[in-house]
Scaffold this motif. Structure first.
Motif, PDB file in Angstrom:
ATOM      1  N   LEU A  79       0.838  -1.198   0.000  1.00  0.00           N
ATOM      2  CA  LEU A  79       0.000   0.000   0.000  1.00  0.00           C
ATOM      3  C   LEU A  79       0.871   1.245   0.000  1.00  0.00           C
ATOM      4  CD1 LEU A  79      -3.340   0.554   1.658  1.00  0.00           C
ATOM      5  CD2 LEU A  79      -1.623   2.305   2.037  1.00  0.00           C
ATOM      6  N   ASP A  80       0.488   2.221  -0.828  1.00  0.00           N
ATOM      7  CA  ASP A  80       1.247   3.470  -0.915  1.00  0.00           C
ATOM      8  C   ASP A  80       0.294   4.619  -1.175  1.00  0.00           C
ATOM      9  OD1 ASP A  80       3.428   5.151  -0.908  1.00  0.00           O
ATOM     10  OD2 ASP A  80       3.939   4.800  -3.001  1.00  0.00           O
ATOM     11  N   SER A  81       0.769   5.824  -0.890  1.00  0.00           N
ATOM     12  CA  SER A  81       0.000   7.048  -1.139  1.00  0.00           C
ATOM     13  C   SER A  81       0.922   8.067  -1.794  1.00  0.00           C
ATOM     14  CB  SER A  81      -0.551   7.606   0.182  1.00  0.00           C
ATOM     15  OG  SER A  81      -1.318   8.767  -0.035  1.00  0.00           O
ATOM     16  N   ALA A 100      -4.327   7.067  -2.539  1.00  0.00           N
ATOM     17  CA  ALA A 100      -3.742   5.843  -2.011  1.00  0.00           C
ATOM     18  C   ALA A 100      -4.249   4.658  -2.799  1.00  0.00           C
ATOM     19  CB  ALA A 100      -4.087   5.674  -0.537  1.00  0.00           C
ATOM     20  N   ALA A 101      -3.374   3.671  -2.985  1.00  0.00           N
ATOM     21  CA  ALA A 101      -3.729   2.469  -3.733  1.00  0.00           C
ATOM     22  C   ALA A 101      -3.093   1.257  -3.079  1.00  0.00           C
ATOM     23  CB  ALA A 101      -3.266   2.587  -5.185  1.00  0.00           C
ATOM     24  N   ASP A 377       3.471   1.466  -5.359  1.00  0.00           N
ATOM     25  CA  ASP A 377       4.092   2.754  -5.670  1.00  0.00           C
ATOM     26  C   ASP A 377       3.719   3.203  -7.080  1.00  0.00           C
ATOM     27  OD1 ASP A 377       6.393   4.827  -5.079  1.00  0.00           O
ATOM     28  OD2 ASP A 377       6.849   3.989  -7.046  1.00  0.00           O
ATOM     29  N   GLU A 378       3.726   2.280  -8.029  1.00  0.00           N
ATOM     30  CA  GLU A 378       3.350   2.620  -9.407  1.00  0.00           C
ATOM     31  C   GLU A 378       1.887   3.044  -9.500  1.00  0.00           C
ATOM     32  OE1 GLU A 378       4.261  -0.809 -11.685  1.00  0.00           O
ATOM     33  OE2 GLU A 378       6.434  -0.543 -11.601  1.00  0.00           O
ATOM     34  N   LEU A 379       1.012   2.391  -8.735  1.00  0.00           N
ATOM     35  CA  LEU A 379      -0.402   2.725  -8.768  1.00  0.00           C
ATOM     36  C   LEU A 379      -0.683   4.086  -8.142  1.00  0.00           C
ATOM     37  CD1 LEU A 379      -1.926  -0.735  -7.743  1.00  0.00           C
ATOM     38  CD2 LEU A 379      -2.039   0.323 -10.009  1.00  0.00           C
ATOM     39  N   ALA A 380      -0.012   4.382  -7.030  1.00  0.00           N
ATOM     40  CA  ALA A 380      -0.313   5.604  -6.280  1.00  0.00           C
ATOM     41  C   ALA A 380       0.436   6.826  -6.805  1.00  0.00           C
ATOM     42  CB  ALA A 380       0.026   5.396  -4.797  1.00  0.00           C
ATOM     43  N   ARG A 381       1.532   6.601  -7.518  1.00  0.00           N
ATOM     44  CA  ARG A 381       2.347   7.729  -7.971  1.00  0.00           C
ATOM     45  C   ARG A 381       1.576   8.606  -8.958  1.00  0.00           C
ATOM     46  NH1 ARG A 381       6.268   5.303 -10.843  1.00  0.00           N
ATOM     47  NH2 ARG A 381       7.392   4.716  -8.945  1.00  0.00           N
ATOM     48  N   ILE A 382       1.697   9.914  -8.761  1.00  0.00           N
ATOM     49  CA  ILE A 382       1.114  10.891  -9.687  1.00  0.00           C
ATOM     50  C   ILE A 382       2.269  11.487 -10.473  1.00  0.00           C
ATOM     51  CG2 ILE A 382      -0.305  12.969  -9.922  1.00  0.00           C
ATOM     52  CD1 ILE A 382      -1.479  12.344  -7.162  1.00  0.00           C
TER      53      ILE A 382
END
Length: 415
Positions: A79-81, A100-101, A377-382
């Motif tokens: 999990l990351d935000s 967050a994802a 990290d890839e999912l949450a990164r903007i």
């Protein structure tokens, strides 16, 4: 190109005038002395701020052997935000947006689609209404979002909106998706909101906000509740810290001796780095420490030595919430990782060893963070482009441009 060869030579000559009276081997020797004599336990003002769990020792495992080890946990979730970074507008608003994802190994596409989005807004204008409300659904119910009005402060507006957005999104999403985690949850970063807990040492204004305002306290409470949820479900929760800037141990040592390291990571690298006869780093094995209970720095707040009253509701014994950690050194990239878990999990010796082995096999196989963390990290990164697009969209929404400074113009076209 602004530096000619003559400039490079000049800079090198200046650097050559900086004399160091201590050889690097002396730093390494002193690290060994600190390890052998100071950490079992490490005291500050008569109180133990660091002590080993079980036997204090340095260990190593062959990289190839570690990569081929069977995973102790059949499934892992990460999990990351991520945020767009705090943005100040000409109308006085300061905003940050976080998402967050959660990711899983093996993959679950519907889980990966879900998001928790938080927009935190700061304004010193009492007439500004931000439409703060409870969570609302979007994306056909896969995601939810909310607006949070930040506490009013005269300074550190960006610090406040960033921390609240980041940690509220992360803690809410972890709680929301807790039931899908069967074996192991790995947070990308510490197990508690370190960025908030550090407010107590950053500035009296931030310390007062943390203690007196319910909004940051509620975020800290979310993490306490998260630990309790996973303890109740008997599913371990850990944090994988990729870049630790903590200086807590180094500062504690420096109270007694002239510790030469800039931070704790530098100390542990001296301790865990192996060299051959020519002084070159040996890269065939990962080296790592035993687990420690930490009551220093930001970890103190939720320890049995903590003296900051945040009026948190706790269902477990106080020691169950304490931060424990161990350190991994990967010589292939010369990187140090800190793995954290609540004492509620690491008090069990067998589980502690399973968590250790899981992190070692992940780092060895991936040459970096665990796959679940990397995917989260890839999912949450903007991305930078997405950040710019969102900031422009906010400009249109508020009919107000961003407050710019010279560096914004200077670096506009630098990628």
């Amino acid at each position: 190109m602004t530096l000619d060869p003559v400039h490079f030579d000049g800079i090198a000559q200046l650097a050559g005038r900086i004399q160091s009276g201590v050889d690097s081997s002396d730093h390494r020797d002193f690290a060994g002395t600190v390890w052998a004599e100071f950490l079992d336990p490490l005291y500050v003002d008569g109180s133990p701020v660091l002590e080993p769990l079980g036997e204090q020792r340095r260990r190593l495992v062959d990289v190839e052997d570690a990569a081929l080890m069977e995973s102790p946990f059949p499934t892992q979730h990460g999990l990351d935000s991520g945020t767009i970074n705090p943005t100040t507008f000409k109308n006085g608003l300061v905003i940050d947006v976080a998402q967050a994802a959660m990711a899983s190994v093996p993959s679950e596409l519907e889980l990966h689609r879900a998001r928790s989005v938080v927009s935190t807004v700061h304004s010193n204008d009492a007439t500004v209404a931000v439409g703060e409300d409870d969570w609302t659904m979007f994306d056909d119910g896969f995601s939810r979002g909310r607006i949070l009005q930040a506490p009013r402060v005269d300074r550190f507006e960006q610090t406040v909106v960033h921390a609240l957005a980041l940690y509220l999104a992360e803690s809410h999403h972890a709680d929301l998706q807790a039931e899908v985690v069967d074996d192991l949850l790995i947070l990308d970063g510490p197990i508690y909101p370190t960025g908030l807990l550090k407010w107590t040492n950053q500035d009296p204004t931030l310390a007062e906000v943390l203690v007196e305002d319910e909004r940051p306290r509620d975020v800290v409470q979310n993490y306490v509740d998260l630990v309790e949820t996973f303890v109740t479900r008997d599913v371990p929760l850990i944090g994988f810290v990729k870049s630790t800037a903590s200086k807590a141990i180094t500062r504690a040592v420096r109270r007694q001796h002239n510790a030469p390291w800039v931070n704790d990571a530098a100390f542990f690298e001296q301790l865990l780095r192996r060299t051959d006869d020519d002084g070159e780093t040996e890269t065939d094995a990962l080296t790592f420490t035993n687990w420690f209970v930490s009551r220093c720095g930001a970890d103190r707040t939720l320890s049995v030595e903590g003296d900051l009253d945040l009026d948190l509701d706790k269902e477990l014994a106080p020691e169950q919430y304490e931060v424990t950690f161990f350190v991994i050194y990967d010589p292939r990239e010369e990187l140090l990782y800190r793995v954290e878990a609540p004492y509620a999990f690491t008090s069990d010796e067998e589980l502690r060893e399973d968590l250790t082995m899981q992190m070692l096999t992940d780092v060895a196989a991936r040459n970096g963070p665990p796959l679940a963390v990397e995917k989260a990290d890839e999912l949450a990164r903007i991305s930078r482009q997405e950040k710019r697009a969102l900031q422009q969209q906010l400009e249109d929404t508020f009919s107000s441009g961003q407050q710019r400074e010279y560096n914004d113009v200077r670096w506009d076209h630098v990628e």
